[in-house]
Structures are given as C-alpha cells and as structure tokens.
Design an enzyme around this catalytic site. Sequence first.
Site, short mmCIF file in Angstrom:
data_model
loop_
_atom_site.label_atom_id
_atom_site.label_comp_id
_atom_site.label_asym_id
_atom_site.label_seq_id
_atom_site.Cartn_x
_atom_site.Cartn_y
_atom_site.Cartn_z
N GLY A 151 0.81 -1.21 0.00
CA GLY A 151 0.00 0.00 0.00
C GLY A 151 0.85 1.26 0.00
N ALA A 152 1.90 1.26 -0.82
CA ALA A 152 2.93 2.30 -0.73
C ALA A 152 2.83 3.37 -1.82
CB ALA A 152 4.32 1.66 -0.76
N VAL A 183 -2.45 -7.72 -2.85
CA VAL A 183 -2.10 -8.52 -1.68
C VAL A 183 -3.05 -9.70 -1.48
CG1 VAL A 183 -0.89 -6.67 -0.47
CG2 VAL A 183 -3.37 -6.98 -0.12
N ASN A 211 0.97 -2.57 5.29
CA ASN A 211 0.19 -1.34 5.40
C ASN A 211 -1.09 -1.38 4.57
OD1 ASN A 211 -0.27 1.68 5.75
ND2 ASN A 211 0.10 1.56 3.53
N SER A 234 -5.09 0.13 13.69
CA SER A 234 -5.81 1.40 13.67
C SER A 234 -6.34 1.70 15.06
CB SER A 234 -6.99 1.31 12.69
OG SER A 234 -7.84 2.44 12.80
N TYR A 290 -14.56 -2.89 9.74
CA TYR A 290 -13.21 -2.34 9.84
C TYR A 290 -12.66 -2.52 11.24
CZ TYR A 290 -9.33 0.89 9.02
OH TYR A 290 -8.08 1.46 8.89
N LYS A 293 -9.25 -4.68 12.15
CA LYS A 293 -8.08 -4.02 12.74
C LYS A 293 -7.80 -4.53 14.16
CE LYS A 293 -6.68 -1.60 9.30
NZ LYS A 293 -5.35 -1.86 8.68
#
Length: 255
Positions: free
Chosen positions: A16-17, A64, A90, A148, A162, A166
């Site tokens: 995720g860069a 991914v 990430n 998160s 979510y 997380k």
Amino acid sequence: MMRENNTPVRLALVTGAAQGIGLATAIELLRDGRKVVLTDLRAPDLQAIPDELRANALAHALDVCDAAGCGALIAELKAAHGGVDILVNNAGVSLKNAAGQSNGILDVSAAEVQTMIDVNVLAMLRLCQLTLPHMQSRRWGRIVNVSSLAGRGKSIVAGPAYMLTKSAVLGLSRSIASEMGEFGITTNCVAPGRILTQMALQAGEEVNRRYAAQIPVKRIGEPQEVGAAISYLCSEAAGFTNGAVIDVNGGFLMA
C-alpha cells in the site's frame, strides 16, 4: 552488502505504498539506508521519492489478495536480493456505502466483512508466512503491521467490519511476536488515529473538522508521523520491542 557502519543493507517490503502512510514509511526507511520495495495495486510512481533516495527504491504492482502473485514477488526478491528482511503490512481497505459512510451493525453484509478480512487480515498473514522463513534463516527480521485506532478503542467513523479486522491485526501480531521472537524477529503494530490520507478524506471536511476538535492536539495527523514510528520499529535498535503497539493518534486514545 554492508553500510559504512558495518550493518547490512536490509531489504524492506512495504504494501500500500503508492501514497499516504505507505509512501511516507518507504521514504523514512530509505532515509535509514534500507533498500525498499514499494508495492500497490498499481506500481507506485517512484517520482514521489526524493531524488537522493530513489536509487534504493523499487516499485512493483501487487494485489495482496493474489496468493500466487505474492508468492511470485517474494521468490523474485529472494533470487535478486536474498530475501525480505523487513515487512511493513500497510495495505488495507475500509468500504463505504453510497453516502460515503461505513455501514453500521444492522446494515453491514457478510460479503463486505469478508472483503475486509481478505485484505486487512488474511493478506497480511500470507505475506508474513512467505517472508518469515528467510528471516528465521538470518535470525533477524522486522514485521510491522498497521492496525488502527479503530482496533484499539472506540471509533467515530469506522464501522464494525473495519473495527473487527483491525482488532484481528493486533491478535495476529501478538501471535507472531510470541512465536518468532527467539529467532531475532520482532513483530509490532502501529495504530494510527485520524491521519490525512485518501481514506480519511472520504469522510469529508466537516467530519474531519469535528474529529480534530476531539483530539488533544487539535489536529489531524500527517502520514510521515506514522512513518517515523514504523521506521523505529524496523530499526536495529528496536530488537527488544516486540509485540508492542505504538498509538499515533494525538492523544485521542491514551493507554
């Protein structure tokens, strides 16, 4: 390959860069003297990397959730560079409804939950499994998983799917930290609060303004502030920091 201070040049993989926290992390690791592989659904644009750091940056397209693609990339990096020494998981997703909000507990679907589990948890597990054997053989490794604030406590805007995923990241990371610490491999998390990324901007300016008003430092965070925390966890000096969570949230959660 060794640096002037006799520490080896480590190869880092950041998912995720293309932007946000992932890009900021990649830049911090490059400044630390790492060779960094930046991945995203589309190969990240290396023009976003400062000129003086770009020689040690590599870009690859990676989904991914594609098991075969992940395996092929890790094999390619092993053949070309010896293997991945530092893994920063990430990449993540927070699905929104037509109104740009997260579905609540009465509306969220099983399919939506499964999609977030696939990206936010199972993909992370897969990359850890693919990179850990090399780290074991070297008796050195650093894994940093991005959780998160939504996985640590209450969340103003995140929905149940979510928050669920997380939270799972924290449990997965503790499990790896417990099992792999004896091999010189540390596994830690960062738990960002509200950070100025594309994901946060989806909620709109007013939501972010109200959020900032509830943070003790009275502002939203910057991606590089999270990148700096990740950089520490990836460092040689962080060998006794294992199974930890660094909260980067301006004091919204104090634990």
